[in-house]
Scaffold this active site. Structure first.
Site, PDB file in Angstrom:
ATOM      1  CE  LYS A 182      -3.659  -2.387  -0.352  1.00 30.14           C
ATOM      2  NZ  LYS A 182      -4.029  -3.497   0.413  1.00 30.14           N
TER       3      LYS A 182
HETATM    4  C1  LIG Z   1      -5.029  -4.611   0.634  1.00 24.56           C
HETATM    5  C2  LIG Z   1      -6.498  -4.676   0.759  1.00 24.56           C
HETATM    6  C3  LIG Z   1      -7.141  -5.277   1.862  1.00 24.56           C
HETATM    7  C4  LIG Z   1      -6.417  -6.071   2.889  1.00 24.56           C
HETATM    8  O1  LIG Z   1      -5.385  -5.392   3.520  1.00 24.56           O
HETATM    9  P1  LIG Z   1      -4.398  -6.208   4.490  1.00 24.56           P
HETATM   10  O2  LIG Z   1      -3.795  -5.119   5.328  1.00 24.56           O
HETATM   11  O3  LIG Z   1      -3.407  -6.876   3.604  1.00 24.56           O
HETATM   12  O4  LIG Z   1      -5.191  -7.158   5.284  1.00 24.56           O
HETATM   13  C5  LIG Z   1      -8.513  -5.196   1.943  1.00 24.56           C
HETATM   14  N1  LIG Z   1      -9.240  -4.595   1.008  1.00 24.56           N
HETATM   15  C6  LIG Z   1      -8.677  -4.031  -0.079  1.00 24.56           C
HETATM   16  C7  LIG Z   1      -9.553  -3.359  -1.073  1.00 24.56           C
HETATM   17  C8  LIG Z   1      -7.285  -4.066  -0.248  1.00 24.56           C
HETATM   18  O5  LIG Z   1      -6.726  -3.516  -1.325  1.00 24.56           O
END
Ligand SMILES: *Cc1c(COP(=O)(O)O)cnc(C)c1O
Length: 352
Positions: free
Chosen positions: A152
């Site tokens: 992210k």
């Molecule tokens: C990355 C992501 C998640 C999950 O995030 P984590 O921190 O890896 O659990 C959930 N929803 C969306 C739309 C994502 O892009």
């Protein structure tokens, strides 16, 4: 620990929200959010099928049903009209996903939620720092969930932050994070009235310390993404068959990913050919995003979840082209070269 509390305080300040609850991932945050909204057997949660699977499994985990509503063709976010058609007496929540870096249609979704007494959970894993009519995205619904995982925009290895302006929801989220036991100052320990299954969703001190530093860099990491996206917009929009991302009214876009739509008939070659030709130029991109979730075995057993359930999502699955790494700030000096590679493919498309 103190670093987690410092992160939570900084998050509240940065996103202008009353409560921020740090967790070990956004997936944990989404599961906790569904529990805080009392989702259980017999309940339904409306969710787009064009998202990471955690947005939908959050309901399934608690025995509730994920009901899939189609998205808008322009912004790829929930289509409020499709959501309205999915509302039944069992609907308890809407999971609005701010996909690829921009907000869903919150005016319409919140109006629907208010008139039907529904909760709105915001999956904001992909849009930290974006705005909707001037307000920070991730704080628009009853509960908003951010991710800090390693791909992210801001990251601490693994982590998530859940936001709410509601004291009761905040308390529940804190309990679910920690085995249903409150070690949170004001709440009693053993005599809490809520019957909740809690987990260990806690964030560690090391991750929190990194996340605090990362939060301070959010603007600096987002601005180059927006400049790179603007360059791609300008250079790629004129190539026949390509549609560059559109930004919804009243919103800005923080470009977690850059999603192009590709019309093979108009371009005269297939998406697979395009991806292979770009790879030959050293530019990796992905065909499509997650498979429509109602087609996943986990959901397809439900008779409502037939293939083709959401026609817009089906066509987006077949027509999108995702650029992920090519928005990283360090890519900026090479972004023009990436646009050159696209132009080259079109120029020599007859020999593909
Ligand atoms: C990355 C992501 C998640 C999950 O995030 P984590 O921190 O890896 O659990 C959930 N929803 C969306 C739309 C994502 O892009």
């Amino acid at each position: 620990g103190p670093e987690v509390r410092r992160l939570e305080a900084a998050w509240c300040e940065r996103f202008q929200v009353k409560h921020a609850i740090a967790m070990n991932s956004a997936t944990s945050g989404l599961m906790a959010a569904a529990a805080a909204c009392n989702l259980g057997p017999g309940d339904e949660m409306i969710v787009p099928p064009f998202t990471m699977i955690a947005s939908a499994t959050a309901a399934k985990l608690w025995g509730a049903c994920a009901v899939f509503a189609d998205v808008r063709e322009d912004t790829f976010t929930l289509d409020p009209e499709c959501v309205a058609q999915c509302i039944t007496s069992r609907t308890k929540a809407i999971m609005a996903v701010n996909l690829f870096g921009q907000a869903a249609d919150f005016d319409a979704l919140l109006a629907l939620a208010r008139s039907h007494g529904l909760m709105v959970i915001e999956d904001n894993a992909q849009a930290p720092g974006a705005h909707y009519r001037g307000r920070p995205v991730g704080t628009l619904g009853d509960i908003g969930v951010f991710s800090l995982n390693c791909h992210k925009t801001i990251q601490c290895g693994e982590g998530g932050v859940v936001c709410t302006n509601d004291d009761k929801l905040a308390e529940k989220l804190q309990l679910i994070r920690n085995h249903g036991e409150a070690v949170v100052r004001e709440i009693g320990y053993a005599d809490h009235p809520e019957k909740l299954i809690g987990f260990n969703f806690r964030m560690g001190e090391l991750e929190a310390a990194i996340a605090i530093e990362q939060l301070g860099k959010l603007e600096a990491l987002t601005a180059p993404r927006q400049r790179i996206a603007a360059l791609y917009d300008e250079r790629l929009a004129s190539l026949p068959g390509l549609t560059v991302p559109s930004v919804g009214e009243g919103r800005d876009h923080v470009y977690y990913t850059y999603a192009l739509k590709f019309d093979a008939a108009e371009a005269g070659f297939s998406r697979t050919q395009l991806v292979a030709a770009l790879a030959a130029e050293g530019v990796a991109c992905f065909e499509g995003y997650c498979r429509p979730l109602y087609r996943e075995p986990l959901f397809s057993a439900d008779s409502r979840n037939r293939p083709g359930l959401c026609p817009i999502v089906e066509s987006l699955y077949d027509e999108t082209l995702l650029f992920h790494a090519w928005l990283h700030p360090e890519i900026e000096p090479f972004a023009a070269g990436i646009a050159d590679a696209f132009e080259k493919v079109w120029e020599f498309s007859a020999s593909l």
